[in-house]
Structure formats: structure tokens, C-alpha cells
Design a protein around this motif. Structure first.
Motif, short mmCIF file in Angstrom:
data_model
loop_
_atom_site.label_atom_id
_atom_site.label_comp_id
_atom_site.label_asym_id
_atom_site.label_seq_id
_atom_site.Cartn_x
_atom_site.Cartn_y
_atom_site.Cartn_z
N UNK A 1 0.83 -1.20 0.00
CA UNK A 1 0.00 0.00 0.00
C UNK A 1 0.87 1.26 0.00
N UNK A 2 1.89 1.28 0.84
CA UNK A 2 2.74 2.47 0.93
C UNK A 2 3.47 2.73 -0.39
N UNK A 3 3.85 1.66 -1.07
CA UNK A 3 4.50 1.83 -2.37
C UNK A 3 3.54 2.52 -3.34
N UNK A 4 2.26 2.10 -3.34
CA UNK A 4 1.26 2.73 -4.21
C UNK A 4 0.97 4.17 -3.78
N UNK A 5 1.17 4.45 -2.50
CA UNK A 5 0.93 5.81 -2.01
C UNK A 5 2.11 6.73 -2.27
N UNK A 6 3.13 6.24 -2.95
CA UNK A 6 4.24 7.10 -3.34
C UNK A 6 5.46 7.03 -2.45
N UNK A 7 5.49 6.07 -1.54
CA UNK A 7 6.65 5.92 -0.67
C UNK A 7 7.72 5.06 -1.35
N UNK A 8 8.96 5.33 -1.00
CA UNK A 8 10.05 4.43 -1.36
C UNK A 8 10.12 3.40 -0.24
N UNK B 1 -8.57 1.81 3.15
CA UNK B 1 -7.39 2.66 3.41
C UNK B 1 -7.19 2.84 4.90
N UNK B 2 -8.24 3.24 5.60
CA UNK B 2 -8.11 3.50 7.04
C UNK B 2 -7.84 2.22 7.83
N UNK B 3 -8.46 1.12 7.43
CA UNK B 3 -8.25 -0.14 8.15
C UNK B 3 -6.83 -0.67 7.92
N UNK B 4 -6.33 -0.55 6.70
CA UNK B 4 -4.95 -0.96 6.44
C UNK B 4 -3.98 -0.19 7.34
N UNK B 5 -4.21 1.11 7.48
CA UNK B 5 -3.29 1.95 8.26
C UNK B 5 -3.18 1.48 9.70
N UNK C 1 -6.95 -5.68 8.98
CA UNK C 1 -7.12 -6.32 7.69
C UNK C 1 -8.42 -7.12 7.59
N UNK C 2 -8.85 -7.71 8.69
CA UNK C 2 -10.08 -8.52 8.63
C UNK C 2 -11.29 -7.67 8.31
N UNK C 3 -11.38 -6.47 8.87
CA UNK C 3 -12.53 -5.60 8.58
C UNK C 3 -12.41 -4.98 7.19
N UNK C 4 -11.18 -4.74 6.74
CA UNK C 4 -10.99 -4.24 5.37
C UNK C 4 -11.47 -5.28 4.37
N UNK C 5 -11.15 -6.55 4.60
CA UNK C 5 -11.59 -7.62 3.70
C UNK C 5 -13.11 -7.73 3.71
#
Length: 809
Positions: free
Chosen positions: A67-74, A672-676, A680-684
Motif C-alpha cells: 500500500x505504501x509503495x502505491x501511495x508514493x513511498x520508497x 485505506x483506514x483499516x490498512x493503516x 485487515x479482517x474488517x478491510x476484507x
């Protein structure tokens, strides 16, 4: 099972693609993006390979790094191996083969399994603590610790296992036997390398306030460090000699009726020619040496002991003589090796006094003066603290505990027999093992007995190959390397150290080496360390709370104080994953082999994405949960359902009728908020709601479909990449921008409320959030009109957004 897609072909295809294209290789010198450093507690590469518990924490960091990679992080997400240790050495002892080959084979197995699970590790940065290129710098850091006075070579009691030929830590000894093999373990005085942990105590305590760790883990470390403020008091021994005790309850000193010494300490040894019962004393000492520290302290229920007949100490506060005893709960290696005993105000002292029929003197009473414990009543009074008053304490009688604490301390300090002191529970970190498979200590003992550490140019000191890997008679296996052991270079002649470092050495700093693993000039480039440290997310088991997690903080703090680490604390955020239990709800293991789950079997039958999805959907990451094979099948069915819809021609449209707008934006927001927060279970669960909605709608706008697949790909990367390609893209999904949501489109326009008659629910009603009161009440009455017939309405109540209540007679 009938497959909607061929997971074997899809997963092999994308794993090959990622490897050939080095998709997840991190350019650590790219400072143009914000950094994100995700790290797993690296595994020991055992011969049995991964078990079902490993992928849980690894998948969590994998999702976050994707996720962080997609958000523009190295993103830096590395993997390595804690590859020194006793199992490989035992293999060498039993087979005669060098443990390096055994270890390398196990690393290959682990790496293969990790690749099969689709983790986005940067394999170009893999490290192993047994690699000389790595342990060169472990030796270098230890050398610096020695030069700074923190690493020392001292005589101390250790747990010695003759059969294994090595010193064991307390947690490696169970009921007087080695955890591995069940061999006898005894206490033995040996020269040992140690690291002075107490020198870092205050910094370690302060640092806990700066990090996002589970509060329970912080508290475990605080208790382990065990800071206490009190007074150290000297006691003379009748006939000559003295010893000291440390107490936080100096106000109880007039209540001492006996003193207890460590059986294996120097004090008792100095008194052996004066005791009237030397055979009894020696027998008790011998019995004590068979116990580990845990058996003697936390697990000690018997309060065993032995008198030192004819030996008395003098209480400096009143000149009274008190008898001396031994008790195995007193450790020579902790504090002064002696304690004062006030049985009326301490549970342990009271129990000991009961067993040995010793007197009690009450010295603290409540303010009413109603508590009375006679000298031989054997009734333990709970410690009476603030607000209570002293008794039987000479000039301090009638003072409060607080006043007496200050007054008695001043009296003893003025007498020159006491000093205020801060004490810590944790002791020296024993940093030597009489083993082969560990880092050699890079020093030489000269002929005059002095210690010389080797020049940096001679590092690493590499392990020699041996014909015999077993230590004997208290000597390390490296004693067998006669040619290697003899040292005569650069004007220094002597013998190399033959003990090796413990397994905790390399793991205490490995997180820095990932940043610059091929640097042969320094353990890591300082500019890179400043950019990448601290680790942003660290995931691993809570069992490391007072081992690895404490040791790594000590090494990092030392390097920080030396200007070699840019941060005070190495791990910014720490998360402990829960244990995955067998289907019987019990920890997987030898006891119930039928319930042990091999992740490779799940990958073979259902696919890696299924395993990842299932383990993340089992429940909250931090909670232990039992395995359920039926739910594994359910996870695969969901993947099939996603694959079927999003690859079916005609289901993805360039039109957007707005019907999925709200559920789409709500899904992006929640995932997004649950990943942060690693939910993960509620995001799924939210992703499943979205899939249900698109099935119901029958089509999905391309923007929504592609952004959903991006989010899903963090959990199920192989399926994600495959669908992304089928949707018309020829590049990896890994670097696509993370989807965003519009908050205004997440808001519910309607709400469901209860319609009641006299407080009892009769129906539910969907209304607009802004609907006026009269209109809502009218709709509610219309909905339950049949139930209101013939009733006299006396009151109509509307609680906005919650209920309509019609009161009738």
C-alpha cells in the motif's frame, strides 16, 4: 475442487516476473520520495521450514509495504535469517558435517517458501547472521562495546550443561535440565563475557515513552528492568567481616529478625571455616547449584533454607545481633547477594519465618494503633504504608512511614554505614557461549593474561573448520582448533578466545545492515541510516519482549550515544501478531501432529493468495485464532468470485450510472483506514460487501474496478496482477497510484430507524436524514396503521435518526 482460475500457473507466472524484473528492489539512495521501512522479525532457518504461523505477520508487513509503495513511498521491505544457533551445531556434532552447509540448505528452503507466498521482499538485500560479511560488523560493534567499558570479562555463576558442552540462558533450562535434550544443568563459576545492561537502564526506560508499542510490552520491559530507589546498608558480622543489603523499605529495619544470604555467593564462602554446621551448609549449596534462577525465584514455593549456625550480623540501627541463614531465592548475581528479613511486613519473609520457626517484630501500625502482632504469633500483617505510624523503632516511634523513611536514612548515612541508591532488577547480559556455531569474539589473551582486541583490519575472525564440533569438560569446541587458537601476529602472541557470542548478537543490530548490506567499509552508510531509520513498522511475536526487543534497544542506544545511529529507538511502531492455533484450539506442535498445518500444502491445494486472504480474515491481527479448514475453502471461493466477475467480458464498463458511487467511495475509505491500523479482517469484509454490490449491479465502472483490484492486490498479489493485466495493462500493478475517495460521497443519505408503540419495536423505516419531524412521524404511523386501529394516541415522539415512538392507551 473446480478451479475458476489456475492458481498454479498464475502464481508461478507472477513470481517469475517479479524475480526477473526485480520488481521490489529498493533504491535506498532515492531520497526523492518519503521512506517507509517495514520489517519482520527474521526467522531461524530450521530444517522443518515454515509453519502456518509464519505467514501471518509476514503478510501484514507485505500488505502495508504494497500500500505504501502505491501511495508514493520508497519502500524497504527486506528479509534475512538469524542463522547462528544450537540446532545447526547439534547437526554438526551428530553428523560431523560443517553446520554452514546445513544452514545454507535450510535458508534455500525458507526462501523458496517465502517466494511461493508472493511476499514483496527485496531479495537483493538478504542477510544471514552467520555470513562472515555480516558478522564482521557484529564483531566490530562488540569490540566498540568493550572499548567503551560496557563489555566485560568477569567470573560469574552460569548454567552449565556438560552434555551440550555450553552455558545456557535461564529460559533454556527447565526443572534443572536443558530445554534441548533434557540434559542435567548445574551452576558453575566461569569467566564470561557480559554486557552491562544496567548502564543503559534509564535511557531504556525513558525511550519507552517515545515509541508506539503495545503498552503490555512496554510494561514487561519496565518490570524486567525493575528500577527501585532505596538505601544500601552495611552490616557487620560478629567476629569479623561485613556485607551489604539493598532495601526500598528502610523504615522497617527495626523489624529485622534474621538475614538471608545467597548459597552460591562469596559471603557464604568466606564464612565456611566459621560455621558450626559446615556439612549441612555445603549440602544445601550443592543442591542449590542444580537449580536455575527461575526455579529459585519465581517458581520457588517451598522457601527452603539452611542456618549458618553460630554466625550473626549486627543491625547497625540498634546494635542487635540477628542470625544468618541461606535461602536459594537469594541470587549471588543479583544485588548484593544478601537480604534483610522483616517477616511481619513482607510475605516472602513471613513464609520463610514460618518454615524455620523464626520470630516476628511488628514495627508499623495503622493510625489507630489497633494492629498487634506478638513476637511469635505468626500472623503476617500486610505492609502498612503511607499514613501509618512506626512502633518498636526507638526514637522513630509515632512517626509516619514517610517521616521515618527520611529519618532512619539520615541516621544511617550520618553513621557512615548507608547510602541512597537506585537499583535495577535486570543483571548483566551473559554474552558468551561455549559453542561453535556463533560469532568468534575477536580478541586474544596474551601470555601475561591481558586481553587484546584485534585490529579492524583483521575482522572478520572467521570460524575454522573442525573435525570435532563438541565441547568437553567445560571447554568450548573451538579449543579443538589448535592451529587457529594459537595467535602470533603484529607483535602480539597469545591465545584466541574460544567462546562465541550468543544468538542474540547478530539480531541486535541486523535492522541497520539491511539498509546497506554490501558495505565492507562500515556497518552501514551514515547518510543512509539517517534517511531510513527508524523502522516504521516492526511485526513479530511477544515472546521476544525481554530478549531480542530489549537487546536491540541496548545496541542501538550504544550506537546512538557513539554517533553511529541517528535514532534513539530502532523500532517506531511494534505490533505483535497473535498465534495461529490448531483446529483443536491448541498451539500447533508435536503433541497434536494431526493439527499442524503446513503452508506449502495450502499453497499447493488452494494457492498462496488464498492462504494470505484467509489468515488476514481470521480475526484481528493481534489475537490468537484457531485454524478452520472450511474457512480456507471460503477464502478461495471469494477469490474465484472476484476473478470471475472482473475478467468476464462486458462486466467492466466505461459508463458510470452512479449506482455504485457510494459503496465504492466507502470501500476505498474503509480499506485505506483499516490498512493503516492493520485492521485487515474488517478491510476484507468491506471488500466483500463491494463485490456483492457489483454482482447485484451486474457491471462495474472501469475506474472502480481497477482501483478495487489495486487494493485487493495488497492481500492477493498474484490474482491482482493477473486481473490487472487482463484489464489491459502491460505493467505491474505494484507501482500504480493508490485510490482516493471523496468524503462527501461516503455519507449515507438515508438512515433506518425503529418505529415503536409504547416503546416496543413494531417495524423499521428508511428515511432521509434531513426529513422533517412531522413527515417522519406520519410515515411511521402509516407503516403501523393496522396496529394503531382502535387505539387512542396520547403522544408522538421522534428521536432524530433513531426512533419514532407512538404512545397509546
Amino acid at each position: 475442487m473446480s478451479e475458476v482460475y489456475n492458481h498454479h500457473a498464475v502464481e508461478q507466472k507472477w513470481q517469475k516476473y517479479w524475480k526477473e524484473n526485480e520488481t521490489f528492489k529498493t533504491d535506498v539512495w532515492d531520497f526523492s520520495k518519503p521512506k517507509y521501512y517495514a520489517l519482520d522479525m527474521f526467522p531461524y532457518p530450521s530444517g522443518v521450514g515454515l509453519h502456518a504461523g509464519h505467514p501471518e505477520g509476514y503478510t501484514a508487513t507485505d500488505i502495508m509495504s504494497r500500500m505504501k509503495r502505491m501511495q508514493g513511498y520508497n519502500v524497504l521491505h527486506p528479509m534475512g535469517y538469524d542463522s547462528f544457533g544450537l540446532p545447526a551445531e547439534q547437526y554438526a556434532v551428530t553428523t560431523g558435517n560443517h553446520p554452514a552447509g546445513f544452514t545454507e540448505k535450510n535458508i534455500e528452503t525458507f526462501s523458496k517458501q517465502l517466494r511461493e507466498l508472493g511476499f514483496d521482499y527485496d531479495w537483493s538485500k538478504m542477510i544471514a547472521t552467520s555470513d562472515p560479511k555480516f558478522y564482521k560488523w557484529t564483531q566490530w560493534i562488540f569490540k566498540k562495546l568493550y572499548e567503551a567499558g560496557y563489555a566485560k570479562h568477569i567470573d560469574m555463576p552460569v548454567n552449565w550443561c556438560e552434555e551440550l558442552g555450553t552455558v545456557l540462558s535461564n529460559d533454556e533450562v527447565i526443572d534443572g535440565k536443558s530445554e534441548r535434550g533434557g540434559y542435567p544443568v548445574v551452576k558453575k563459576m566461569m569467566k564470561q563475557w557480559v554486557i552491562d545492561q544496567q548502564a543503559f537502564a534509564e535511557e531504556l526506560l525513558d525511550g519507552l515513552n517515545e515509541i508506539d508499542w503495545p503498552e503490555s510490552t512496554k510494561e514487561i520491559q519496565r518490570n524486567w528492568i525493575g528500577k527501585s530507589t532505596g538505601v544500601e546498608v552495611d552490616f557487620d558480622i560478629v567476629g569479623g567481616g561485613k556485607f551489604s543489603i539493598f532495601t526500598t523499605c528502610i523504615e522497617t529495619i527495626y523489624g529485622i529478625t534474621f538475614m538471608v544470604l545467597a548459597p552460591d555467593g562469596e559471603i557464604v564462602k568466606s564464612l565456611m571455616d566459621r560455621v558450626e554446621n559446615p556439612e549441612e551448609v555445603q549440602a544445601y549449596i550443592d543442591e542449590t547449584l542444580k537449580k536455575n534462577d527461575l526455579d529459585r525465584t519465581d517458581l520457588n514455593k517451598t522457601k527452603s533454607g539452611c542456618p549458618l549456625k553460630g554466625i550473626y550480623a549486627i543491625n547497625p540501627v540498634n546494635g542487635k545481633e540477628v542470625p544468618l541463614f541461606m535461602g536459594d531465592f537469594v541470587l549471588a548475581s543479583y544485588g548484593t547477594g544478601a537480604v534483610m528479613a522483616v517477616p511481619t511486613h513482607d510475605q516472602r519473609d513471613f513464609e520463610y519465618a514460618q518454615v524455620h520457626n523464626l520470630p516476628l517484630i511488628q514495627v508499623i501500625n495503622n493510625t489507630e494503633g489497633t494492629v498487634d502482632v506478638s513476637e511469635h504469633a505468626f500472623e503476617k500483617q500486610d505492609y502498612l504504608g503511607k499514613g501509618c505510624i512506626l512502633m518498636n523503632s526507638e526514637e522513630f516511634n509515632g512517626m509516619t512511614v514517610e517521616e521515618a523513611k527520611k529519618g532512619i536514612t539520615k541516621k544511617l548515612v550520618d553513621m557512615g554505614v548507608a547510602r541512597e541508591k537506585v537499583n535495577y532488577h535486570f543483571r548483566e547480559w551473559i554474552f558468551a557461549r561455549q559453542r561453535y556455531w556463533g560469532e568468534p569474539v575477536p580478541c586474544v589473551y596474551k601470555e601475561d593474561g591481558s586481553i587484546v582486541f584485534l585490529d579492524d583490519s583483521e575482522l572478520p575472525v572467521v570460524l575454522p573448520e573442525l573435525e570435532d564440533y563438541k565441547g568437553r569438560n567445560g571447554k568450548a569446541p573451538l579449543e579443538n582448533a589448535t592451529e587457529w587458537k594459537a595467535y602470533d601476529k603484529n607483535g602480539i602472541k597469545g591465545t584466541r578466545e574460544t567462546s562465541t557470542m550468543p544468538g542474540s548478537a547478530g539480531s541486535s543490530w541486523y535492522y541497520m545492515r539491511y539498509i546497506d548490506p554490501d558495505n565492507d567499509n562500515e556497518f552501514a552508510n551514515q547518510e543512509l541510516l539517517k534517511h531510513w531509520m527508524p523502522v516504521d513498522l516492526y511485526v513479530g511475536g511477544p515472546e521476544h519482549a525481554v530478549g531480542h526487543l530489549l537487546y536491540s534497544r541496548i545496541w542501538n542506544r550504544f550506537l546512538y550515544n557513539k554517533g553511529l545511529s541517528p535514532v534513539k529507538e530502532p523500532f517506531k511502531k511494534l505490533v505483535h501478531q497473535g498465534m495461529i492455533l490448531g483446529e483443536n484450539g491448541i498451539k500447533m506442535g508435536k503433541r497434536f501432529p494431526e493439527f499442524v498445518v503446513n503452508p506449502s500444502d495450502i499453497v499447493r491445494d488452494y494457492g498462496a493468495d488464498t492462504l494470505r486472504l484467509y489468515e488476514m480474515f481470521m480475526g484481528p491481527l493481534e489475537v490468537s485464532k484457531p485454524w478452520n479448514s472450511n474457512n480456507v475453502t471460503g477464502a478461495r471461493k471469494f477469490i474465484n468470485r472476484v476473478y470471475t466477475f472482473f475478467t468476464e467480458p462486458g462486466n467492466i464498463t466505461d459508463e458510470n450510472n452512479g449506482n455504485l458511487e457510494k459503496i465504492y467511495h466507502q470501500t476505498v475509505k474503509k480499506v485505506t483506514n483499516d490498512f493503516e491500523v492493520l485492521g485487515f479482517n474488517t478491510a476484507i469484509a468491506q471488500m466483500m460487501i463491494f463485490v456483492n454490490a457489483v454482482y447485484k449491479e451486474g457491471s462495474c465502472p472501469r475506474e472502480y474496478a481497477e482501483n478495487f483490484i489495486k487494493m485487493l492486490s495488497c492481500i492477493c498479489p498474484h490474482v491482482g496482477e493477473e486481473i490487472w493485466q487482463i484489464l489491459g495493462h502491460d505493467n505491474t500493478i505494484a507501482y500504480e497510484p493508490w485510490p482516493t475517495y471523496d468524503e462527501s460521497k461516503c455519507v449515507e443519505d438515508t438512515v433506518e430507524i425503529a418505529v415503536q408503540i409504547n416503546g416496543k419495536v413494531k417495524a423499521t423505516l428508511n428515511i432521509g436524514k434531513e426529513d422533517p419531524k412531522d413527515e417522519v412521524i406520519a410515515k411511521g404511523k402509516e407503516l403501523i396503521a393496522d396496529k394503531l386501529e382502535g387505539k387512542n394516541i396520547v403522544k408522538e415522539i421522534y428521536v432524530p435518526g433513531r426512533i419514532v415512538n407512538i404512545v397509546v392507551k
